[in-house]
Motif scaffolding. Structure first.
Motif, short mmCIF file in Angstrom:
data_model
loop_
_atom_site.label_atom_id
_atom_site.label_comp_id
_atom_site.label_asym_id
_atom_site.label_seq_id
_atom_site.Cartn_x
_atom_site.Cartn_y
_atom_site.Cartn_z
N HIS A 1088 -18.15 23.10 -17.72
CA HIS A 1088 -17.70 24.49 -17.87
C HIS A 1088 -17.03 25.03 -16.60
O HIS A 1088 -17.24 26.17 -16.20
CB HIS A 1088 -18.87 25.39 -18.27
N ALA A 1089 -16.23 24.19 -15.93
CA ALA A 1089 -15.49 24.67 -14.75
C ALA A 1089 -14.23 25.39 -15.21
O ALA A 1089 -13.60 25.02 -16.19
CB ALA A 1089 -15.15 23.50 -13.84
N ASN A 1090 -13.88 26.47 -14.50
CA ASN A 1090 -12.66 27.21 -14.77
C ASN A 1090 -11.62 26.79 -13.74
O ASN A 1090 -11.76 27.05 -12.55
CB ASN A 1090 -12.93 28.71 -14.69
N LYS A 1105 1.37 30.42 -5.21
CA LYS A 1105 1.32 31.10 -6.49
C LYS A 1105 0.20 30.48 -7.32
O LYS A 1105 0.00 29.28 -7.28
CB LYS A 1105 2.65 30.97 -7.22
N LYS A 1106 -0.51 31.32 -8.06
CA LYS A 1106 -1.71 30.87 -8.75
C LYS A 1106 -1.57 31.08 -10.25
O LYS A 1106 -1.15 32.14 -10.70
CB LYS A 1106 -2.93 31.62 -8.21
N GLU A 1107 -1.91 30.05 -11.05
CA GLU A 1107 -1.90 30.11 -12.50
C GLU A 1107 -3.29 29.73 -13.01
O GLU A 1107 -3.85 28.71 -12.60
CB GLU A 1107 -0.85 29.16 -13.09
N VAL A 1109 -5.90 28.31 -15.75
CA VAL A 1109 -5.88 27.37 -16.87
C VAL A 1109 -6.85 27.86 -17.94
O VAL A 1109 -8.00 28.18 -17.64
CB VAL A 1109 -6.27 25.95 -16.40
N ASN A 1110 -6.37 27.93 -19.19
CA ASN A 1110 -7.24 28.38 -20.28
C ASN A 1110 -8.26 27.30 -20.61
O ASN A 1110 -7.92 26.13 -20.80
CB ASN A 1110 -6.40 28.68 -21.53
N GLY A 1111 -9.53 27.72 -20.70
CA GLY A 1111 -10.58 26.77 -21.05
C GLY A 1111 -10.83 25.76 -19.94
O GLY A 1111 -10.48 25.96 -18.78
N SER A 1112 -11.46 24.64 -20.29
CA SER A 1112 -11.81 23.61 -19.31
C SER A 1112 -10.92 22.39 -19.44
O SER A 1112 -11.31 21.30 -19.07
CB SER A 1112 -13.28 23.21 -19.50
N ARG A 1113 -9.71 22.56 -20.00
CA ARG A 1113 -8.82 21.41 -20.17
C ARG A 1113 -8.37 20.91 -18.80
O ARG A 1113 -8.44 21.63 -17.81
CB ARG A 1113 -7.62 21.80 -21.02
N SER A 1114 -7.87 19.68 -18.76
CA SER A 1114 -7.50 19.04 -17.49
C SER A 1114 -5.99 18.80 -17.41
O SER A 1114 -5.55 17.78 -16.93
CB SER A 1114 -8.26 17.72 -17.33
N GLU A 1134 -12.73 27.42 -9.92
CA GLU A 1134 -13.35 28.66 -9.47
C GLU A 1134 -14.86 28.56 -9.55
O GLU A 1134 -15.41 27.88 -10.42
CB GLU A 1134 -12.85 29.82 -10.33
N GLY A 1135 -15.49 29.22 -8.61
CA GLY A 1135 -16.95 29.25 -8.60
C GLY A 1135 -17.59 28.02 -8.02
O GLY A 1135 -18.78 27.83 -8.11
N LEU A 1136 -16.79 27.12 -7.39
CA LEU A 1136 -17.36 25.90 -6.78
C LEU A 1136 -17.12 25.91 -5.28
O LEU A 1136 -16.65 24.95 -4.69
CB LEU A 1136 -16.74 24.65 -7.41
N SER A 1137 -17.39 27.03 -4.63
CA SER A 1137 -17.32 27.16 -3.18
C SER A 1137 -15.96 26.76 -2.64
O SER A 1137 -15.84 26.03 -1.67
CB SER A 1137 -18.44 26.33 -2.50
N GLY A 1138 -14.88 27.23 -3.33
CA GLY A 1138 -13.55 26.94 -2.82
C GLY A 1138 -13.11 25.52 -3.01
O GLY A 1138 -12.21 25.05 -2.34
N PHE A 1139 -13.75 24.78 -3.91
CA PHE A 1139 -13.36 23.37 -4.11
C PHE A 1139 -11.96 23.30 -4.68
O PHE A 1139 -11.60 24.00 -5.61
CB PHE A 1139 -14.34 22.70 -5.07
#
Length: 1299
Positions: A1088-1090, A1105-1107, A1109-1114, A1134-1139
């Protein structure tokens, strides 16, 4: 024996294990000395006791040893001598005992199963290794079985059995579905320790046909799959409907509703069970229950508490995990499963046994002839282990007798040893759970004295400072050391000298009369030797005229003095600083021999100026403050820095505190805001003042905290808004009592610098942190995870210690503890370090190359075993180079290219290849030490591609009806040329285009005469070359058939070929077209990574520039890009300490020729068609025929008159998508425009959809999520050339578009 106070730190190229001793004899680590001394063998490296090997790779059984003379090696197998010379598959490494069994060239690993033991022998004894049990790993296939579907009623419990094949080592079990997604687990559904999948109660959503159990065998890197298991859950509603459909109205039917059930244990069964675990292992206890509602598990220990800090709960508290168990953890553990309807419990009786572990392992003995010593071997275990001794690998009961040796249980006592008593003894401690084997040698040395300090060494010290004169020595028996001053002076004695156990002479306070020659004499019963050293006493450096505080008006001039006095033999250097930094680079600052002058002073010159005087032996400094003020317009009150405080007094002296009082000086019209208190440590850093504290300007006393073993002096500085006063005169001195250290060294690290050492470093304590005299450091280390005891050494005046003879790249636990004459600091924390890395041993194998297209190839290789990397795996390097072009058959200078793939990646893309060429490559593994050996060179060839544009196109000899064309072949043919294509059309004075004529020309031609042309007419020519793959870029030219128009235009410069770039990171793949790019990546981490994609122009400093991604697709599609532009891109979660991933770079394709606008879409033409009658339309047709059937350019296309009138298809070889359409292709066609040849129109979709970019329904992705359509050999059939008109639109064509 007195405690050793310091150890000489001379560089040693050969470090033996003579530093671990239990005797009166110390052996300095001097390289020359160690090369001369004899030593029995010592095993330095060996394979693990239980050694599981990969049956596909060579077996390497390690046995390394050191000794003097170098030892010879022999092996036993299954208790008998192993004759290596008789087995062609087995070799022994030179100068080593390590065996290599050649499995990769025909050997069978199963044939070499057994118990191996290595013996290292020289003239002073024999050391033996552990018994090394060799077993090849096994990853058997799953037994074929017929699995019946599981039909379960909703709410019932269920167990899906895995029953994996028995492997060596046992496999790791996990459950997944057909899409290779892990099955979600919860309190209701979870996997047991045996690999089975347990359902406390099934729900309708559990219905599926792809419950698959996987077994991963890590040693052979293989995964075995069980056949899918089908589960169908019948809900009560569906079951009632089924029953009702099969019964008549008069029948009574109806299944019972889902009923709640109290807990029942699925595993373990019964009410009690037992468990035996070994000391130091991890204890795992499991309870899984069925029931509805889902039961909750709770654990308790009967008669005690669960151990704190070692207890963990896993698998939703169904598994109790206790790490590092000991005998105290034995007892009864109860698991309780409870829901709203009741509870059930199970008691597991745990017994902790113990394999042998050391209490006191035997240590090496270095003795002199006639001395006594003992070897002690003490071990514990449960049951208690038995102790047995061996001498040189032979049980001591049958070994040759030694009258100096007596065995007493776990101790061997040596009395009056002689040189023949040298031997290696082995202690074996064993019980039913394992054994320990330790080698310890007894080395009897008879050596006359040696002095290791260089002769006539010169020591220089400043007067009133300590002087340390070295006399490093060695001898056996241990020599006695005496010091003399002068060649014929008397022996030195008395309190004015300190004689250290390592031979060093210390003069605590060296005076001028201490200078001279000092003689060190070492003697024992075998001889005597002496050495002389020189001591010179230098005058201290002093600043006799210090810079003074100055107040200067703006634009004035100021000068600071710094006059020094120094020893005449020392060369001083003077440095000026401003605010503890270099002086500004400004010509206003003039540095003289003994002063600093500042011209034209400004406000920014305000600050503290420091004069620093350095010599090779000492350093002094002095500072002064410069205050810049504005010139007062009229005489007014002068505000200045306060005068320094005075009359400092110390009262209330205690061990750790004291009270300081003072009288403030004149505040000079600006109130004092605070007082700064500084201290000087005359014992450790005389002349250096440190910040202590500060108090309010209204206080005149301060309670100060003190440290032990510091000779304090205090001074006070007053501060107001103008600045700081000069320091007060120092207070009287106060020496605090000594104490043991309060803290240990910081920044302790263990990093190997060589393959066989471990360098332990730390930040030494400052002088006042020592808390007392005799500051030393206890350095301790032990190999991690092998139950070694700590090895320690005490050192002084150093911040580094080198442990030699370590195995290559193994983890060590390291700690450094401070101590002084009064005791030790608190127990230090441990850090993990590694011994040194060595170059990788083997090259990657099974290198395969898959050529994707003419400019891109994919290389695969098998990873090297981690044990052969011998260091931190950095990645793999692929070296590749072009051997020759297949079209020209000419060789050129070989320019090798290198691509680095980080981590344990086993494949990579090779971009930027030249079509129709022969290449070679090899692969190497990289660790922190460097690169390993290269794999054998792999040859591959790239296929043909489209050629570049012809090198030139010249049009000459214009006449009334002909032109001559000359051209050059493409600079880069990229294959075998098959032909040239010439297209041309007339252009009239109103920029209207006539019909397009196409001519195919053989590839061996280089000129052509065009005849039957219209006179006084301008023509536009389009010229390109073809290979079997397709047409290349074209070159254009214009010319006229008369001579009255200015010369011929130069050919247009063709757009260069886009070099495809492949990322230099491991998991991001980009595929770029003209205005968009497909970004795909491989993600390993929490579910469930965004994701988001950041991009920007490469080399630009603009923000990313930032886009989102919808859902958890790769994958993601970036649109709106600029053609022919290099972009940088990275992917984050997002939510992984800036990974986020590393950066990748890609380049969009070149801009395509604009599509020629259909004349039927132009407003003027539509209006004209609506306004005129059929007769006018016929007249217009005749008019257009007379004007060469040319279509009038729209206003927009007048600027593009030199563009290609046809749409060129995008090719695979130019780095763009072979079948992709532009973003505009997705818009609905306008009225009157032509449809594609396949009569279909693609619809628009969201930015995240890849349907529009795939090859119909066959578009697909590879394993890492990257789109493979870009490189696929499969292509849709291209439309026939006749389906697209090659002529400009005309009214007739426009009419046809309405039909």
């Amino acid at each position: 024996m007195m405690k050793k106070m310091s150890i000489p730190t001379s560089k040693a190229s050969l470090v033996l294990f003579l530093c671990q001793i239990i005797s009166a004899l110390d052996v300095p680590l001097d390289s020359k000395l160690l090369e001369e001394l004899s030593q029995p063998p010592t095993i330095t490296q060996q394979s693990p006791k239980d050694y599981i090997v990969d049956p596909r790779e060579n077996i390497v059984i390690q046995c390394e040893a050191k000794g003097k003379p170098p030892p010879s090696f022999s092996w036993t197998r299954n208790g008998t001598h192993f004759d290596i010379d008789k087995d062609a598959q087995v070799t022994m490494k030179p100068n080593s005992g390590t065996l290599v069994v050649n499995i990769m060239n025909g050997g069978k690993a199963e044939a070499y199963e057994g118990v191996y033991q290595c013996t290292a022998r020289n003239e002073r004894g024999a050391a033996i290794s552990n018994n090394i049990v060799i077993r090849p790993s096994r990853s058997p296939l799953w037994t074929k079985e017929k699995l019946e579907p599981n039909h379960v009623r909703e709410g019932d419990s269920l167990v899906l059995h895995c029953r994996p094949p028995v492997g060596l080592p046992p496999p790791i079990i996990f459950w997944m579905d057909n899409a290779f997604q892990r099955l979600p687990q919860s309190e209701r559904v979870s996997q047991g320790l045996n690999g089975d999948l347990y359902f406390a109660n099934v729900q309708p959503e559990d219905t599926r046909e792809d419950y698959i159990c996987y077994a991963r065998f890590n040693h052979t890197q293989t995964i075995q799959q069980k056949q899918p298991i089908s589960v169908k859950v019948f809900s009560m509603d569906s079951l009632n409907d089924t029953i009702a459909a099969n019964l008549s109205d008069t029948d009574i039917y109806g299944a019972k509703p889902v009923t709640e059930r109290p807990p029942v244990l699925l595993t373990p069964t019964g009410s009690t069970s037992t468990k035996v675990e070994l000391r130091g292992n991890v204890l795992l206890l499991e309870c899984i229950a069925a029931g509805l509602p889902t039961p909750v598990i709770r654990w308790i220990k009967e008669g005690g508490e669960l151990p704190a800090n070692r207890t963990f709960f896993e698998n939703f508290k169904k598994t109790l995990k206790i790490i590092d168990v000991s005998e105290a953890d034995s007892g009864n553990y109860k698991c309780i499963a409870r829901n709203t309807l009741g509870s059930v419990h199970h008691v597991i009786s745990v017994t902790v046994k113990a394999a042998p572990y050391w209490i006191t392992a035997p240590r090496n003995l270095v003795l002199s002839p006639g001395e006594d010593g003992t070897l002690i071997c003490r071990a514990n275990g449960n049951p208690k282990p038995s102790i047995s001794w061996l001498a040189n690998g032979v049980p001591i009961a049958i070994a040759p007798e030694d009258p100096s040796r007596k065995v007493d249980g776990d101790t061997i006592i040596f009395s009056h040893v002689q040189e023949r008593s040298s031997a290696v003894y082995q202690c074996n401690a064993s019980n039913e759970y394992g054994y320990l084997l330790a080698n310890a040698f007894v080395n009897v040395l008879a050596e006359p004295p040696r002095i290791l300090t260089p002769a006539n060494k010169l020591y220089q010290v400043i007067a009133d400072s300590p002087a340390l004169l070295d006399c490093a020595y060695f001898g056996s028996p241990k020599p006695e050391i005496e010091w003399f001053k002068g060649v014929k002076g008397s022996i030195l004695r008395g309190n004015e000298y300190v004689f250290h156990d390592n031979g060093t002479l210390e003069i605590p306070v060296a005076q001028k009369d201490s200078a001279g020659t000092y003689t060190c004499v070492a003697r024992n019963e075998l001889g005597k030797i002496q050495n002389e050293v020189q001591l010179e006493i230098k005058d201290p450096t002093m600043i006799i005229k210090q810079p003074e505080y100055k107040v200067i008006q703006r634009y004035g001039q100021v000068s600071f003095e710094c006059i020094i006095k120094h020893d005449s033999t020392l060369l001083p250097t003077v440095i000026w600083l401003k605010d503890n930094d270099e002086l500004p680079d400004d010509e206003r600052f003039l540095v003289g021999k003994d002063n600093l002058t500042i011209m034209n002073v400004t406000d920014k010159d305000d600050g503290t100026y420091t004069c620093i005087v350095n010599t090779t032996l000492d350093s002094v400094s002095a500072s002064a403050v410069l205050t810049v003020v504005a010139a007062p317009p009229t005489p007014a009150i002068i505000y200045a820095r306060p005068n320094p405080p005075f009359d400092l007094e110390l009262t209330g002296q205690l061990e750790r505190s004291i009270e300081l009082s003072w009288i403030p000086g004149d505040e000079n019209n600006s109130p004092i805001t605070n007082f700064v208190i500084e201290y000087e440590d005359a014992l450790h850093e005389p002349g250096v003042w440190h910040y202590q504290t500060e108090v309010s300007g209204t206080q005149t006393t301060a309670q100060l905290k003190l440290s032990p073993y510091v000779n304090y002096s205090f001074r006070v500085i007053a501060v107001n808004k103008i600045g700081r006063s000069q320091p007060s005169e120092p207070s009287e001195q106060y020496l605090t009592k000594s104490a043991s250290p309060d803290e240990n060294p910081a920044n302790v690290q263990g990093i190997g610098s060589e393959p066989d050492n471990l360098v332990i470093t730390w930040e030494p304590l400052k002088g006042f942190q020592s808390n007392g005299p005799g500051l030393q450091y206890k350095v301790s280390w032990r190999q991690k995870d092998v139950d070694d005891e700590w090895t320690s050494v005490i050192v002084a005046n150093v911040s580094k210690y080198i442990v030699s003879g370590t195995p290559t790249f193994v983890p060590y636990e390291v700690k450094v503890q401070a101590l002084n004459d009064l005791g030790y600091a608190p127990e230090p924390s441990e850090v993990i370090g590694h011994s040194g890395e060595d170059l990788p041993m083997v090259a990657p194998g099974n290198v395969q190359v898959h050529v994707i297209n003419s400019t891109l190839a994919k290389v695969h290789w098998d990873p090297v075993p981690l044990k052969t990397v011998r260091g931190h795996l950095q990645g793999y390097k692929v070296y590749y180079w072009k051997v020759q072009s297949l079209s020209r058959r000419s060789r050129r200078h070989v320019e090798k290219k290198i691509l680095t793939f980080r981590g344990n990646k086993t494949f990579g893309m090779l971009p930027g290849l030249e079509p129709y060429s022969s290449y070679k490559l090899n692969v190497r593994v990289v660790n922190g030490k460097g690169e390993g050996p290269a794999s054998p060179d792999k040859v591959f060839k790239t296929p043909e591609g489209v050629p570049s544009s012809p090198s030139f196109l010249k049009i000459t000899n214009p006449t009334l009806d002909s032109l001559t064309l000359e051209w050059g072949s493409p600079t880069h043919p990229n294959g075998v040329l098959t032909s040239y294509t010439l297209k041309f059309q007339p252009i009239n004075n109103t920029h209207e285009l006539g019909p397009l004529v196409e001519i195919r020309i053989p590839a061996n031609e280089s000129s052509l005469i065009l005849k039957n042309l219209n006179y006084s007419t301008r023509y536009k020519f389009y010229f390109n070359a073809q290979t079997s793959v397709g047409s290349g870029s074209q070159i254009t030219e214009e010319a006229v058939t008369i001579m009255d128009e200015a010369g011929i235009l130069r050919p247009a410069v063709g757009v260069g070929k886009v070099q495809p770039l492949y990322p230099r990171i491991r998991n991001v793949t980009t595929a770029a077209a003209e205005t968009y790019a497909n970004i795909s990546w491989e993600y390993e981490g929490p579910d469930h990574a965004n994701f988001y994609v950041e991009y920007g122009v490469a080399g630009s400093k603009e923000d990313w520039k930032k886009e989102i991604v919808n859902g958890s697709r790769s994958f993601f599609v970036l649109k709106g890009l600029t053609p022919g532009t290099a972009y940088k891109v990275r992917v984050g979660a997002e939510g992984l300490s800036g990974f986020r991933s590393s950066e990748d770079v890609f380049e969009t394709g070149p801009a395509m020729a604009s599509r020629q606008v259909d004349i039927a879409t132009q407003g003027w033409f539509i209006g004209l068609m609506c306004a005129v009658a059929l007769l006018i339309l016929i007249l217009l047709i005749v008019c257009f025929i007379r004007r060469n059937k040319g279509g009038k350019y729209p206003v927009k296309e007048k600027e593009d008159a030199h563009a290609d009138p046809e749409i060129q298809p995008m090719k695979e070889d130019d780095g763009t998508f072979g079948e992709y359409s532009d973003a505009e292709d997705h818009k609905p066609l306008k009225k009157g425009s032509r449809t594609p040849s396949d009569r279909t129109v693609k619809k628009e979709d969201s930015d995240d959809s890849l349907v529009d970019y795939g090859e119909g329904v066959n578009g697909q992705f590879n394993e890492d999520g990257s789109f493979i359509g870009q490189y696929s050999g499969k292509k849709e059939k291209e439309p026939a050339e006749g389906n697209e008109s090659s002529e400009a639109p005309s009214p007739v064509n426009a009419m046809n578009s309405f039909v």
